[in-house]
Design an enzyme around this catalytic site. Sequence first.
Site, PDB file in Angstrom:
ATOM      1  N   ARG A  83       0.920  -1.095  -0.186  1.00  0.00           N
ATOM      2  CA  ARG A  83      -0.110  -0.028  -0.180  1.00  0.00           C
ATOM      3  C   ARG A  83       1.066   1.314   0.116  1.00  0.00           C
ATOM      4  O   ARG A  83       1.845   1.480   0.835  1.00  0.00           O
ATOM      5  CB  ARG A  83      -0.912  -0.055   1.347  1.00  0.00           C
ATOM      6  CG  ARG A  83      -1.764   1.272   1.568  1.00  0.00           C
ATOM      7  CD  ARG A  83      -2.957   1.296   2.232  1.00  0.00           C
ATOM      8  NE  ARG A  83      -3.812   0.553   1.827  1.00  0.00           N
ATOM      9  CZ  ARG A  83      -5.050   0.726   2.631  1.00  0.00           C
ATOM     10  NH1 ARG A  83      -5.533   1.624   3.551  1.00  0.00           N
ATOM     11  NH2 ARG A  83      -6.303  -0.002   1.949  1.00  0.00           N
ATOM     12  N   HIS A 120      -7.410   0.849  -6.345  1.00  0.00           N
ATOM     13  CA  HIS A 120      -7.461  -0.060  -5.457  1.00  0.00           C
ATOM     14  C   HIS A 120      -7.997  -0.988  -6.076  1.00  0.00           C
ATOM     15  O   HIS A 120      -9.340  -1.558  -5.849  1.00  0.00           O
ATOM     16  CB  HIS A 120      -8.369   0.735  -4.313  1.00  0.00           C
ATOM     17  CG  HIS A 120      -8.206   0.149  -2.936  1.00  0.00           C
ATOM     18  ND1 HIS A 120      -7.481  -1.115  -2.736  1.00  0.00           N
ATOM     19  CD2 HIS A 120      -9.050   0.362  -1.747  1.00  0.00           C
ATOM     20  CE1 HIS A 120      -7.718  -1.382  -1.364  1.00  0.00           C
ATOM     21  NE2 HIS A 120      -8.807  -0.608  -0.772  1.00  0.00           N
ATOM     22  N   GLN A 154      -9.979  -3.976  -3.832  1.00  0.00           N
ATOM     23  CA  GLN A 154     -11.213  -3.585  -3.437  1.00  0.00           C
ATOM     24  C   GLN A 154     -12.348  -3.640  -4.581  1.00  0.00           C
ATOM     25  O   GLN A 154     -13.570  -4.222  -4.514  1.00  0.00           O
ATOM     26  CB  GLN A 154     -11.290  -2.033  -3.029  1.00  0.00           C
ATOM     27  CG  GLN A 154     -12.392  -1.302  -2.446  1.00  0.00           C
ATOM     28  CD  GLN A 154     -12.736  -1.584  -1.136  1.00  0.00           C
ATOM     29  OE1 GLN A 154     -12.124  -1.566  -0.284  1.00  0.00           O
ATOM     30  NE2 GLN A 154     -14.299  -2.436  -1.041  1.00  0.00           N
ATOM     31  N   ASP A 182     -17.479   7.017  -1.554  1.00  0.00           N
ATOM     32  CA  ASP A 182     -16.096   7.002  -0.528  1.00  0.00           C
ATOM     33  C   ASP A 182     -15.857   8.301  -0.123  1.00  0.00           C
ATOM     34  O   ASP A 182     -16.592   9.279  -0.280  1.00  0.00           O
ATOM     35  CB  ASP A 182     -15.073   6.667  -1.603  1.00  0.00           C
ATOM     36  CG  ASP A 182     -13.604   6.377  -0.955  1.00  0.00           C
ATOM     37  OD1 ASP A 182     -13.626   6.153   0.556  1.00  0.00           O
ATOM     38  OD2 ASP A 182     -12.624   6.245  -1.582  1.00  0.00           O
ATOM     39  N   CYS A 222     -16.688   1.654   0.428  1.00  0.00           N
ATOM     40  CA  CYS A 222     -15.506   0.518   0.729  1.00  0.00           C
ATOM     41  C   CYS A 222     -15.131   0.834   2.326  1.00  0.00           C
ATOM     42  O   CYS A 222     -14.415  -0.206   2.579  1.00  0.00           O
ATOM     43  CB  CYS A 222     -14.363   0.992  -0.045  1.00  0.00           C
ATOM     44  SG  CYS A 222     -13.982   3.042   0.115  1.00  0.00           S
ATOM     45  N   ARG A 277     -13.988  -8.830   1.249  1.00  0.00           N
ATOM     46  CA  ARG A 277     -12.568  -8.714   0.779  1.00  0.00           C
ATOM     47  C   ARG A 277     -11.596  -9.892   1.088  1.00  0.00           C
ATOM     48  O   ARG A 277     -10.810 -10.219   0.298  1.00  0.00           O
ATOM     49  CB  ARG A 277     -11.992  -7.678   1.541  1.00  0.00           C
ATOM     50  CG  ARG A 277     -12.696  -6.208   1.235  1.00  0.00           C
ATOM     51  CD  ARG A 277     -12.171  -5.624   0.001  1.00  0.00           C
ATOM     52  NE  ARG A 277     -10.695  -5.363  -0.004  1.00  0.00           N
ATOM     53  CZ  ARG A 277      -9.950  -4.450   0.636  1.00  0.00           C
ATOM     54  NH1 ARG A 277     -10.660  -3.476   1.128  1.00  0.00           N
ATOM     55  NH2 ARG A 277      -8.555  -4.211   0.519  1.00  0.00           N
TER      56      ARG A 277
HETATM   57  N1  NVA Z   1     -10.111   6.717  -1.123  1.00  0.00           N
HETATM   58  C1  NVA Z   1      -9.579   6.252   0.351  1.00  0.00           C
HETATM   59  C2  NVA Z   1      -9.954   4.709   0.289  1.00  0.00           C
HETATM   60  C3  NVA Z   1      -9.744   4.166   1.641  1.00  0.00           C
HETATM   61  C4  NVA Z   1      -9.768   2.834   1.519  1.00  0.00           C
HETATM   62  C5  NVA Z   1      -8.420   6.706   0.723  1.00  0.00           C
HETATM   63  O1  NVA Z   1      -7.558   6.564  -0.236  1.00  0.00           O
HETATM   64  O2  NVA Z   1      -8.017   7.389   1.718  1.00  0.00           O
HETATM   65  N1   CP Z   2     -11.595  -0.245   2.382  1.00  0.00           N
HETATM   66  C1   CP Z   2     -10.338  -0.410   2.610  1.00  0.00           C
HETATM   67  O1   CP Z   2      -9.258  -0.615   2.107  1.00  0.00           O
HETATM   68  O2   CP Z   2     -10.022  -0.193   4.137  1.00  0.00           O
HETATM   69  P1   CP Z   2      -8.627   0.087   4.881  1.00  0.00           P
HETATM   70  O3   CP Z   2      -8.179   1.390   4.529  1.00  0.00           O
HETATM   71  O4   CP Z   2      -9.125   0.150   6.176  1.00  0.00           O
HETATM   72  O5   CP Z   2      -7.637  -1.115   4.479  1.00  0.00           O
END
Ligand code: NVA
Ligand code: CP
Length: 309
Positions: free
Chosen positions: A107, A134, A137, A229, A269, A297
Amino acid sequence: MEIRGRDFLRTGDFTAEELGLVLKRASQMKLAFKKKEPTEQYLADKSIAMLFQKPSTRTRLSFDVGISQLGGHPIYLNWGDLQLGRGETIHDTGKIFGCYVDGIIARVYRHADLEALAASSPVPVINALSDEFHPCQALSDCFTMIEKKGRLEGLKIAFVGDGGCNVSQSLAEAVLQLGGDMRIASPKKYSPREELASELRKLAKKGAALLITEDPFEAVKDADVIYTDVWVSMGTESEAEERVRALRPYQVNRDLLAVSAPDSIVMHCLPAHRGEEITHDVIDGPRSVVWEQAENRLHVQKSIMSLIL
Ligand code: NVA
Ligand code: CP
């Protein structure tokens, strides 16, 4: 169709047929899990690095548990704790990872860093979220839509909010590849880049269309799925005030849902900011599938890892 050994940085790295294979195995794995049958040990004797540059609850936990269930050994690594934080290059780090582990779940902020990691490491890299995409997801969300609606082809999916965020962009890519109609409603400033939009249109299955609009009601009209989101994604905190102001008209609430299909479902998500992108009554209401969505997931990622690693 050989999936083994490949990177999974975005759903477009796989063909629609390959994505279908992942979904099929995920469904078998979920069924076996529910029946409490023993899990096939696809990752026996394998060590998997989980390299995280950003916080995570669901992704970290579901990969960690999924790797363990498949008989593998997960190793969680915080980016800042590695020599990466002191200037060692991603290139050298990727090579070193290849000496010890069988796969990398990463990540990151910059998608280009993920590409650099994948290019330098001899073992497969799976994207656990970057600023752009992502894919785990998105594929898992397609799985949930198929579970709930019986199909994806011909389904109308509306993403409302920060259309240029990782979740929206990957969702559009996966949905279009698998034959659903994708609509994204957001202010122009927060829409997917034009080059990406045309790339996604090229990847789309025949008959699947992408609509990008500034009007949330146009996107949600008769939609089967309404998805949102957070407005302030990880890494955009300095723009928080401006984003919240611009995205306020894009809240998923009762009035917006009223124009969707009578049996529409609501997805997110997570994490959610209740009262911002979605109201309490909608996320906790009868149309919301967010908890099953989160559970899936685990099953879909186990399927991805069993096929790639
Ligand atoms: N768009 C959000 C998704 C979190 C799972 C972020 O990048 O923070
Ligand atoms: N939806 C998702 O990826 O959540 P986290 O940021 O908690 O992993």
